[in-house]
Design an enzyme around this catalytic site. Structure first.
Site, PDB file in Angstrom:
ATOM      1  N   GLN A 255       0.832  -1.205   0.000  1.00  0.00           N
ATOM      2  CA  GLN A 255       0.000   0.000   0.000  1.00  0.00           C
ATOM      3  C   GLN A 255       0.867   1.256   0.000  1.00  0.00           C
ATOM      4  OE1 GLN A 255      -2.799   2.000  -0.768  1.00  0.00           O
ATOM      5  NE2 GLN A 255      -3.647   0.065  -0.061  1.00  0.00           N
ATOM      6  N   HIS A 258       2.054   2.948  -3.238  1.00  0.00           N
ATOM      7  CA  HIS A 258       1.103   3.596  -4.151  1.00  0.00           C
ATOM      8  C   HIS A 258       1.428   5.063  -4.377  1.00  0.00           C
ATOM      9  CE1 HIS A 258      -2.052   1.287  -5.903  1.00  0.00           C
ATOM     10  NE2 HIS A 258      -2.281   0.617  -4.797  1.00  0.00           N
ATOM     11  N   GLU A 322     -10.404   1.748   3.624  1.00  0.00           N
ATOM     12  CA  GLU A 322     -10.733   1.314   2.263  1.00  0.00           C
ATOM     13  C   GLU A 322     -10.475  -0.202   2.143  1.00  0.00           C
ATOM     14  OE1 GLU A 322      -7.966   2.689  -0.639  1.00  0.00           O
ATOM     15  OE2 GLU A 322      -9.260   2.229  -2.338  1.00  0.00           O
ATOM     16  N   HIS A 323      -9.282  -0.636   2.530  1.00  0.00           N
ATOM     17  CA  HIS A 323      -8.937  -2.059   2.555  1.00  0.00           C
ATOM     18  C   HIS A 323      -8.652  -2.477   3.987  1.00  0.00           C
ATOM     19  CE1 HIS A 323      -7.368  -0.543  -1.395  1.00  0.00           C
ATOM     20  NE2 HIS A 323      -7.997  -1.608  -1.852  1.00  0.00           N
ATOM     21  N   ASP A 356      -6.811  -6.426  -5.572  1.00  0.00           N
ATOM     22  CA  ASP A 356      -6.480  -5.297  -6.447  1.00  0.00           C
ATOM     23  C   ASP A 356      -6.521  -5.712  -7.911  1.00  0.00           C
ATOM     24  OD1 ASP A 356      -6.064  -3.573  -4.356  1.00  0.00           O
ATOM     25  OD2 ASP A 356      -3.882  -3.816  -4.316  1.00  0.00           O
ATOM     26  N   HIS A 415     -53.312  17.086  -5.297  1.00  0.00           N
ATOM     27  CA  HIS A 415     -52.978  15.666  -5.187  1.00  0.00           C
ATOM     28  C   HIS A 415     -54.239  14.865  -4.853  1.00  0.00           C
ATOM     29  CE1 HIS A 415     -48.904  17.182  -5.109  1.00  0.00           C
ATOM     30  NE2 HIS A 415     -48.400  15.975  -4.991  1.00  0.00           N
TER      31      HIS A 415
END
Lengths: 427, 427
Positions: A255, A258, A322-323, A356, A415
């Site tokens: 990670q 990245h 996220e993960h 991934d 209505h």
């Protein structure tokens, strides 16, 4: 990595803070790009491509010849690998298709939903050093499964006006034939408004830098749907003594490489694990080609020791990663306690890298705590449910008086009248 | 109403244009409200309530006594009507629950999704003349079915510091006990950031005026999810000679009475129908209490004659109406051609008002063409799907090399390494 032992609950919100991504200062320049593309179309796209990508692009759309050349240039082993990943992604996303059955909510009142693909979608794929062809699969495959009528892809050219071959290969594999050489905020503008070459779309997907993100935010306010707000990628690894420290370190580094703003968190149940895992991180880091990036992102990273697994689960739900990799002996049981996360990886043999690329789950996931409110991209991201209803005469006779009463209480006489005039006609 | 006969396709996009709602000029004042609530909490809420609602509110949260008094004040017939509507809404939304089964995408690679409710949601209900208790049902019932842990409701008090009893009644019926007397942008701020009295939430639902809409846009950019962008309500009625002109006119008026900016469109297949329907509109309009509002909104409205039903369907899909009433003899067949709409009402006995209140479908729907990309509120709006995966050793041995190859091609060596280090360990 910063080490924190048994943090009291009142410190959690600051521990869960991500570095602020300040996009406001970009707003004027992105607004300017959007306005110029809206006004001058292809001409503006060519000019921005000259300015930002240092490329001269005459034909914005890739030709069939360029596509064929790209396909032929991909080595067979990579094609085979992509084929396996594509099948897994297809199998998992196809399983998300719902069976929809009409419901008679009361006699004569039938309501149902129809799943309809978003007719026109656009996919943005960033350029730069790492060619994210895996993202093409993650967005192109569910778009095809959903049945989207028009799927286009924009990605910036290199300074020779070329697009990465693997991106082109992945696109054609998922059935995308309209590929455009344009990147940045100008690509988002093109897909939002349309130009002479590029058709406008109703929903825009895909990651990007801060200009792309700001452009997506702005066109979203103008009524173009987007997949989700984007932020730097994150992983939280939850480990105990049953986890192999080398595996944990490798997951943290995968990670961290990245980007410098990547978020890496480690939660352990025992202080003793920290030294071992850190030593592994240091050792593996030295061999990493993207070492400089990983080192920077590890500076923002935290190791948190929380002895109680219930408390650790609470903390993780507060962070909403996220993960999430749960690498503990009772990982299956612990995974039941997770209510806020994008995607969860269970056990010693489920590294994030698997999801991934190739296991079948989607890698377009909510970052920056957005997992508290939203899931990742799925088949549903490419469809909408339209509701339908049909009443019989007796259905209206039964339900009409209920509506008359409620409309009257809301003081919406028109209505009420739409019902009354029909009931009178049926008498 | 403007009349257009067989418009050529190149004029469609201008015929489909909604009046622009310009919110930018509000931005500074809304930003100021958000910042002050974030800084001063309840104190700022009380001050804004004094300023905008002319009400002194000491306790922002409704007491149990206030709730009980409201419940007792609702007439039995209204309670009975609400009960019928609530059951239908519950039945239809409960039917949206998916069965989720794990998928073995390849041997040893198991992926699945878990539906998890958004833990904390906030519902905004506008004040003003028409107390929208039906919206409380439309949002509170799916929130309860989804299992959201905390559901709060904000609505502005009148100048006596009171909240409409029907809103309170509907809230308690759906299980919402935390009701707060605060409205406008300040209510959105309170739910986004939290104050001493009001807990922060992860997702905010509900309609509102332009201040509320702008506040929702702004907090959305800060990472708080919202249901959807809000715009003025719309109906498109598609009618032929089989439609009762009085029913068509009543349906048009029931939308027109919503607000001066409501959008009312009529598509017919025969010019001869126009005069009859217009005469009915004029006649019914004169009896409407909200005549002044309806008259204004009819000024922006259009009657479009398109003889070919295929072309008419294309036009309707281009317009993408929030509500679509298909009142034609082959309505079921024509409804199959609809790909862009929020909710569709089929036949002579299915007025929009039925779905607005009581048939079971949700009335929180995409406006302003957003139906091209998004559906209305559903059970899914209150949940997220978290993906999970677990690989066995042999699963990783089979899939690992695929991931290694792809990660290498994306130049993400750390990703590759997270797999390689495990494969080496398994040898």
């Amino acid at each position: 990595m910063q080490i924190v032992i048994n943090p009291p609950k009142k410190t959690w919100s600051s521990l869960c803070e991500r570095p602020q991504v300040e996009l406001e200062f970009l707003e004027n320049s992105v607004r300017n790009i959007l306005a110029r593309v809206q006004r001058s179309g292809d001409e503006a796209l060519r000019e921005f491509t000259r300015q930002f990508d240092r490329a001269e692009v005459t034909n914005l759309q890739l030709t069939e010849k360029e596509i064929q050349e790209a396909i032929e240039s991909i080595p067979k082993e990579l094609k085979d690998a992509i084929a396996v990943a594509a099948v897994n992604i297809e199998v998992f996303h196809a399983s998300q298709k719902q069976t929809l059955t009409p419901v008679e909510t009361m006699p004569g009142v039938t309501c149902w939903r129809k799943a309809v693909p978003v007719q026109k979608v656009g996919i943005y794929i960033p350029g730069g050093s790492a060619p994210l062809f895996s993202t093409v699969l993650m967005l192109g495959i569910p778009a095809r499964l959903a049945g989207c009528k028009e799927v286009i892809l924009c990605t910036p050219p290199d300074s020779n006006g070329k697009i990465n071959s693997a991106i082109i290969y992945a696109a054609q594999l998922t059935g995308i034939r309209k590929i455009f050489k344009v990147g940045g905020a100008q690509a988002i503008a093109a897909m939002a408004y349309g130009t002479e070459s590029i058709p406008n779309v109703y929903k825009i997907f895909g990651p990007g830098n801060q200009y792309v993100t700001k452009a997506k935010q702005l066109v979203n306010q103008q009524g173009i749907a987007i997949d989700m707000p984007a932020g730097p990628s994150e992983v939280l690894v939850w480990a105990d003594e049953s986890a192999n420290p080398a595996f944990v370190a490798a997951d943290l580094l995968s990670q961290a490489e990245h980007g410098e703003d990547s978020q890496v968190m480690l939660v352990v149940n025992d202080e003793k694990l920290i030294t071992t895992i850190q030593a592994e991180v240091d050792q593996q880091l030295s061999a990493l080609p993207r070492k400089a990036i990983a080192e920077k992102s590890l500076q923002n990273s935290k190791i948190i020791c929380i002895e109680s697994s219930a408390t650790a689960a609470d903390f993780i739900n507060e962070y909403a990663p996220e993960h999430l990799i749960i690498n503990t002996k009772d990982a299956d049981v612990l995974s039941d306690k997770i209510v806020n996360a994008g995607s969860v990886f269970i056990g010693n043999y489920s590294p994030e890298a698997i999801g991934d690329y190739a296991s079948g789950t989607n890698h377009t996931l909510p970052t920056n705590g957005y997992a508290k409110a939203s899931g990742g991209v799925s088949l549903e991201s490419f469809i909408r449910y339209i509701t339908f209803q049909k009443l019989t005469q007796s259905g209206l006779q039964a339900l009409g008086p209920v509506v008359e009463k409620m409309a009257e209480a809301e003081q919406l006489t028109g209505h009420k009248q739409a019902v009354s005039i029909r009931l009178a006609n049926l008498k």
